[in-house]
Scaffold this motif. Structure first.
Motif, PDB file in Angstrom:
ATOM      1  N   ARG A  98       0.842  -1.207   0.000  1.00  0.00           N
ATOM      2  CA  ARG A  98       0.000   0.000   0.000  1.00  0.00           C
ATOM      3  C   ARG A  98       0.873   1.251   0.000  1.00  0.00           C
ATOM      4  NH1 ARG A  98      -1.704  -2.621   4.458  1.00  0.00           N
ATOM      5  NH2 ARG A  98      -1.139  -0.846   5.774  1.00  0.00           N
ATOM      6  N   GLU A 139       0.831   4.896   1.218  1.00  0.00           N
ATOM      7  CA  GLU A 139       0.066   5.617   2.226  1.00  0.00           C
ATOM      8  C   GLU A 139       0.439   7.097   2.255  1.00  0.00           C
ATOM      9  OE1 GLU A 139       0.943   3.511   5.806  1.00  0.00           O
ATOM     10  OE2 GLU A 139      -0.565   1.970   5.425  1.00  0.00           O
ATOM     11  N   GLN A 140      -0.468   7.846   2.857  1.00  0.00           N
ATOM     12  CA  GLN A 140      -0.195   9.264   3.070  1.00  0.00           C
ATOM     13  C   GLN A 140       0.835   9.443   4.189  1.00  0.00           C
ATOM     14  OE1 GLN A 140      -1.331  11.929   1.362  1.00  0.00           O
ATOM     15  NE2 GLN A 140      -2.483  10.596  -0.038  1.00  0.00           N
ATOM     16  N   THR A 186       3.864   0.502   2.555  1.00  0.00           N
ATOM     17  CA  THR A 186       3.756  -0.428   3.677  1.00  0.00           C
ATOM     18  C   THR A 186       3.524  -1.831   3.138  1.00  0.00           C
ATOM     19  OG1 THR A 186       2.848   1.242   5.175  1.00  0.00           O
ATOM     20  CG2 THR A 186       2.444  -1.068   5.736  1.00  0.00           C
TER      21      THR A 186
END
Length: 551
Positions: A420, A422-423, A439
């Protein structure tokens, strides 16, 4: 290694003072149920009714005393028949005693090696597919008996059944099919009157009496000995031992698997009092079954295994100790000495009818439906195992079933491996659009490594990639090598890679494979996310300053 746990102990008979009546009655009941099955399995395997009965007596007694379950009943089984029939067709019935001893030694070795719990690794769909295939083969094997024709030696049960049906002659086939139908009817109707009645034995008595009264000219079991033979070492041709090695391995594998499955099923059964039967010792069960097959071989019998159906009858009849299985063997021994003449007059079609009904009862409609409605991978493993069991070989079926299950399971686990983007946590700062935070979770292993490599390597328009490994549950050498490839590919494109959260159990692996060495600097390895993000931002700022200076 504590070998004492593999041998009988006084604890085997705990509670016998209060349960001996129930054990005695259970043993008599199981003995009555086992008689026609022992005869039928002996005939169906090609070694003869005598060998089936001897095996039920000798192996049943030895396994009862030496085995690891207090309620397991052992003897010839349908699954073993399926393996033995091709061996008899290829090498002759005379080698079965030798194969029994060889396989017994191998099973004992498995028990001493403490491999008893390995059966728990066999998935449920594979076991049920195996059972369905065995049931189909057992049913097809009875077609020659049901049509009054001689069985055609060979490995393909379906073709042998078709050939037997095609060569049947009138009026024999009408008489034998009528007996099969009558036996099936009795076995289906008698339990409706009272579940405790021995339906198979009643069917044998009624059908045999009818055949005698009507003077039917149909194949019979034939003469049986009136006593147990003297044990002796079977004739062994040293030159033939090599060709019997693989058959013995197949028999040993089946004996181990079926016996342990039966013993495991027995632990979940409850007697009339509602109490479970208690645990079993899988390693001792293997040792006991191995000794049982060895003993059967010395008496001229065939390999034995734990019998699920007879064990279930034993438990449901109230058995609590192994005395019941001993009594079952003694009941069959008494049959040899007292009723051999009657047994010899039993029509073979009666045995065929009993096994046809037994085969249909081996398959649970609910179980098949449940598996087919579970998942596609489980349904595929079930179907493939069943088809290969019928078409080829039992051991090959289990091997392929396990392989299919493993591949489908790995595919499923690989699909659960997540990558993923991610922010970045907290308030966004200028330049954060040039930082990618990835991640990884789940399992980074050989089944998922290529997909993870492709997904991360496809990122564009970034200057720093932060890869979080703290959520990773599993990492193998292939997964670690994929991380090396990811880092190298990104670094070649001028993207700085930072790794955060390598778990302690993975640190040695990522170090040895070269993940850390592939980083631009050893300080690009972090234990916390906040310092990693701050370091990434510092890289972005320096790059921005460098571009401004050049302009």
């Amino acid at each position: 290694m504590n070998l004492r746990s593999l041998f009988p102990a006084r604890s085997d008979y705990t509670g016998l003072r209060s349960s001996w009546r129930a054990d005695l009655l259970s043993g008599i009941t199981v003995g009555i149920v086992a008689l026609p099955l022992a005869l039928a399995f002996g005939v169906s395997s090609g070694v003869g009714a005598e060998a089936g009965l001897i095996t039920a007596v000798v192996a049943g007694f030895v396994a009862a005393v030496m085995g690891g379950s207090n309620v397991q009943v052992s003897g010839p089984t349908g699954a073993m028949v399926v393996v033995l029939a091709p061996i008899v067709a290829t090498h002759g019935a005379g080698v079965i005693a030798v194969v029994s001893i060889m396989a017994g030694l191998l099973v004992c070795l498995l028990g001493v090696s403490r491999l008893g719990r390995a059966v728990s690794l066999i998935p449920w769909p594979v076991v049920e597919g195996f059972t369905l295939g065995i049931a189909a083969i057992i049913f097809l094997q009875q077609v020659p008996l049901a049509t009054g024709t001689a069985a055609v030696p060979g490995h393909n049960t379906l073709l042998a059944a078709i050939d037997a049906a095609a060569t049947a002659h009138l009026p024999t086939v009408i008489q034998t099919l009528a007996i099969v139908a009558a036996v099936a009817g009795v076995m289906l109707l008698v339990p409706l009157l009272h579940r405790a009645l021995p339906a198979s034995l009643i069917a044998v008595v009624l059908a045999t009496a009818a055949a005698e009264l009507l003077r039917l000219d149909i194949p019979r079991i034939g003469a049986l000995p009136h006593s147990l033979p003297v044990p002796e070492l079977p004739a062994v041709d040293p030159a033939a031992l090599g060709s019997l090695a693989m058959p013995a391995v197949a028999v040993a594998a089946l004996a181990a698997i079926e016996s342990l499955l039966s013993a495991r099923v027995a632990t979940g059964l409850k007697g009339p009092d509602g109490r479970p039967t208690g645990p079993y010792n899988p390693d001792r069960e293997l040792t006991g079954q191995g000794l049982a097959s060895i003993a059967a071989g010395f008496f001229g019998g065939m390999p034995a295994t734990g019998a699920i159906a007879r064990t279930a009858v034993n438990v449901r009849s109230g058995a609590r100790t192994r005395v019941s299985a001993v009594v079952h063997a003694l009941v069959l021994l008494a049959t040899i000495y007292l009723a051999a003449g009657f047994v010899g007059r039993i029509p073979l079609a009666v045995l065929g009818g009993i096994l046809m009904v037994t085969a249909t009862r081996m398959v649970s409609h609910r179980t098949v439906t449940a598996i087919l409605r579970s998942t596609r991978s489980d349904a595929a493993a079930f179907a493939i195992t069943a088809v290969i069991t019928v078409a080829f070989d039992l051991i090959i079926a289990i091997q392929i079933g396990l392989a299919v299950t493993a591949v489908l399971t790995l595919r499923k686990v690989a699909s659960l491996t997540g990558v993923r983007r991610e922010q970045i946590p907290g308030a966004a700062l200028a330049g954060d659009e040039h930082i990618a935070l990835f991640t990884l979770d789940g399992a980074m292993f050989f089944g998922a490594a290529e997909r993870v490599l492709q997904e991360i390597s496809q990122v564009r328009d970034i200057e720093v990639a932060v890869i979080r490994l703290s959520q990773l549950k599993m990492l193998d050498a292939t997964g670690a090598h994929a991380l090396v490839d990811v880092v190298s590919a990104l670094e070649l494109r001028g993207i700085t890679v930072l790794i955060k959260g390598v778990q302690p159990e993975h640190l040695s692996l990522v170090t040895n494979v070269g993940v850390i060495r592939s980083l631009r600097h050893h300080k690009h390895l972090f234990t916390e996310l906040e310092p990693a993000i701050e370091h990434a931002r510092s890289h972005v700022r320096r790059n921005a300053e460098a571009r401004a200076a050049l302009s």
